[in-house]
Scaffold this motif. Structure first.
Motif, short mmCIF file in Angstrom:
data_model
loop_
_atom_site.label_atom_id
_atom_site.label_comp_id
_atom_site.label_asym_id
_atom_site.label_seq_id
_atom_site.Cartn_x
_atom_site.Cartn_y
_atom_site.Cartn_z
N ALA A 1 16.66 86.12 -65.19
CA ALA A 1 15.97 86.92 -66.20
C ALA A 1 14.89 87.80 -65.59
N ALA A 2 14.35 87.40 -64.42
CA ALA A 2 13.29 88.18 -63.76
C ALA A 2 13.84 89.24 -62.83
N SER A 3 15.14 89.29 -62.64
CA SER A 3 15.73 90.28 -61.73
C SER A 3 15.53 91.69 -62.29
N PRO A 4 15.45 92.68 -61.41
CA PRO A 4 15.26 94.07 -61.88
C PRO A 4 16.33 94.51 -62.88
N ALA A 5 17.57 94.11 -62.64
CA ALA A 5 18.65 94.51 -63.56
C ALA A 5 18.42 93.93 -64.95
N ALA A 6 18.01 92.66 -65.01
CA ALA A 6 17.79 92.02 -66.31
C ALA A 6 16.56 92.59 -67.01
N ARG A 7 15.49 92.83 -66.27
CA ARG A 7 14.27 93.35 -66.90
C ARG A 7 14.50 94.75 -67.47
N GLY B 1 3.74 99.47 -75.93
CA GLY B 1 5.19 99.49 -76.05
C GLY B 1 5.83 99.73 -74.70
N GLY B 2 7.14 99.49 -74.63
CA GLY B 2 7.85 99.73 -73.38
C GLY B 2 7.69 98.66 -72.34
N VAL B 3 7.01 97.56 -72.68
CA VAL B 3 6.80 96.47 -71.73
C VAL B 3 7.76 95.34 -72.06
N ALA B 4 8.45 94.82 -71.04
CA ALA B 4 9.39 93.73 -71.26
C ALA B 4 8.64 92.45 -71.63
N PRO B 5 9.23 91.58 -72.42
CA PRO B 5 8.58 90.31 -72.78
C PRO B 5 8.28 89.47 -71.56
N ALA B 6 7.22 88.68 -71.65
CA ALA B 6 6.84 87.80 -70.55
C ALA B 6 7.76 86.59 -70.48
N SER C 1 18.67 86.10 -76.31
CA SER C 1 20.07 86.34 -75.97
C SER C 1 20.17 87.06 -74.63
N ALA C 2 19.32 88.06 -74.42
CA ALA C 2 19.34 88.81 -73.16
C ALA C 2 19.01 87.89 -71.98
N THR C 3 18.11 86.92 -72.19
CA THR C 3 17.75 85.99 -71.12
C THR C 3 18.96 85.14 -70.71
#
Length: 563
Positions: free
Chosen positions: A305-311, A345-350, A497-499
């Motif tokens: 989930a922390a990978s650049p592609a996932a973020r 806005g535009g910040v991925a969830p922690a 779900s994305a995680t």
């Protein structure tokens, strides 16, 4: 005729009858004898027939048995039983005999063939609770939409709310709606493990939840002079990955203990006994069972989930969600006087891990700072028990520090986590799932322990903005805000779900790279560098395991140092 003559005739008849019976000489007597003999013969014939029938039947039943048992008798294997449970005409990818590996040993001695997160075999169980009855959005909808070759198991075949079998980015997965609540989740998983435990690779539970507003909470009694200003706030859509859970309702308390500080919001409800008293209510703290495998799965999920592609592919917050967040933290800043980070806005969830958050379960949607404080007590206790940082501390008293020291398993003085170091995640199903797994692992018939972790996403906060009341250290509710059970939940479902999908995507890419390095082409033939590629892959997987183990050890050291 005279009386004398009549009597003489009657005596003659009597004598004739007696004579016939005694000497058997008159014609009437012969006819009577012939009829009696005929009846006797008929009775004998019937008796002989019945006896012959009985004799033949007895001989047939007690005759010699075949020397060998029938060759058609078949005892189904556990995999065949699972196939029948799921539909009968499907193929299950088998797990390697060594899966999962023994994670208690040094990773330098682990072969690449037993790396748990690169193996393609086995059935991944992905469990969710809400079919959409509560928020209007089914929690499993995004994962189900990514299933290929999907088939739905009939609802009448299971106590679960819905079962969807297919391939998720190349890996066989069973997506299940358990139903809401710990009982429904536990019964559903128990059925799945009984039917398909031998084929299950891992269990991932996913759902929305209410969270503490920030790491360590807003208030931490008895230090009520000011609010927590560490700046580590929770935002809608944030993700907690942790196999640790605790049952909120495991407590023995009086009303006087629970409400002693009312109406002040900065107080800790008292109790005579909490979740650690298993003798009162059974198992209430879940985490130590199969811990190494559970943390390895959690680390793999967090890493993916922390990978650049996932973020970059994680959905961003909608304007409606942003507006709710900004209003909440503006009011919180006004009430507490603390400064909080800008809500942008535009910040991925922690992403929060198992050293920072834990699921605190109960079928009780609470709202209020005192309950949130107590929930963080339980979360800190559960994390400490799971990760080995000591047993229960002394956080029940409003006069105690939020951090204590207890004797560890090796007789050392180890630091107990405090409520000011964790996030409480209020949900329901984690304890039901964990208890089902715990009981399954205790069975002699269980072929292997199954890795498990939970993915919980923040859909709301568990208390409104707070503020001081008057000049003292008394706190109250600064402002009430309406809860958003549509947009916040919808976004939290998307981020969770994305995680989960990021893990399956990473595995899918890893399999492609593995095939490329081993020289396996599209047709499955090996190239000239196949053996070298396999050796390189084994080395890479060993290095990944070492890094993950070092990360887990670093988290534990960080907790001990009070960070």
């Amino acid at each position: 005729m005279s009386n004398t003559s009549a009597c003489t005739q009657h005596d003659a008849k009597m004598q004739s009858s007696v004579h016939c019976s005694a000497h058997n000489s008159c014609p009437n007597c012969a006819s009577r004898d012939a009829h009696s003999k005929s009846a006797t013969l008929r009775y004998a014939a019937v008796s002989i027939s019945c006896f012959a029938t009985f004799l033949i039947t007895w001989m047939l039943l007690t005759g010699p048995m075949p020397r060998d048992p029938p060759s058609t008798f078949h005892v189904p294997t556990q995999i065949e039983y699972c196939q029948a449970y799921l539909g009968g005409d499907l193929h299950l990818d088998p797990l390697p005999p060594s899966f999962p590996p023994d994670t208690t040993t040094s990773t330098t001695t682990t072969s690449s063939s037993s790396t748990p997160h690169s193996t393609t075999g086995g059935l991944s169980l992905i469990l969710t609770a809400d079919p959409g009855d509560f928020s209007g959005t089914p929690e499993a909808q995004h994962i189900i939409s990514n299933l290929r070759h999907m088939r739905q198991v009939a609802r009448t075949r299971s106590v679960c709310g819905g079962l969807y079998l297919g391939r998720l980015m190349g890996q066989q997965a069973l997506v299940v709606t358990t139903g809401i609540g710990p009982t429904a989740a536990g019964l559903c998983l128990q059925e799945l493990l009984t039917s398909c435990g031998a084929a299950v690779r891992e269990v991932l539970y996913f759902g929305t939840s209410g969270w503490s507003p920030q790491l360590g909470g807003v208030l931490n009694p008895p230090h009520c002079g000011q609010a927590n200003d560490n700046g580590k706030i929770v935002r809608v859509g944030d993700v907690c990955v942790s196999p640790v859970s605790v049952n909120w309702v495991c407590k023995k308390a009086s009303w006087g203990q629970q409400a002693a500080g009312y109406p002040n919001q900065c107080f800790r409800p008292g109790e005579a006994a909490g979740p650690e008293a298993a003798a009162l209510y059974g198992d209430c703290i879940f985490g130590p069972d199969n811990l190494d495998a559970n943390l390895a799965l959690s680390d793999a999920l967090l890493s993916a989930a922390a990978s650049p592609a996932a973020r970059s592919s994680t959905p961003r917050r909608s304007p409606l969600v942003l507006a709710t967040e900004r209003r909440y933290w503006e009011l919180m800043a006004q009430g507490t006087g603390a400064t909080y980070p800008a809500v942008e806005g535009g910040v991925a969830p922690a992403l929060w891990d198992y050293s920072q958050c834990a699921e605190v379960d109960g079928q009780f949607f609470f709202t209020g700072a005192p309950w949130e404080i107590k929930a963080r007590d339980y979360a800190a206790e559960a994390i400490s028990a799971a990760l080995g940082f000591g047993s229960r501390g002394n956080s029940n008293s409003n006069n105690s520090s939020s951090r204590g020291t207890t004797a560890g398993s090796r007789g050392q003085q180890q630091q107990q986590l405090g409520a000011d170091q964790v996030i409480a995640v209020s949900a329901m199903e984690g304890v039901g799932v964990s208890e089902a797994l715990l009981k399954y692992h205790r069975l002699d018939s269980t072929p292997r322990r199954i890795p498990y972790t939970s993915v919980r996403t923040a859909s709301n906060w568990v208390h409104p903005p707070l503020g001081k009341v008057g000049e003292g250290d008394v706190w109250g509710i600064f402002a009430e805000l309406p809860e958003d059970y549509v947009n916040g939940y919808k976004y939290a479902i998307a981020t969770g779900s994305a995680t989960i999908l990021s893990l399956f995507q990473q595995r899918c890419r890893g399999r492609g790279e593995e095939q490329g390095r081993s020289g396996v082409g599209p047709a499955g033939g090996e190239g000239g560098q196949g053996r070298q590629g396999q050796q390189e892959e084994g080395l890479r997987q060993q290095q990944e395991q070492q890094v993950q183990q070092q990360q887990r050890q670093q988290r534990r050291r960080s907790l001990l140092s009070g960070l």
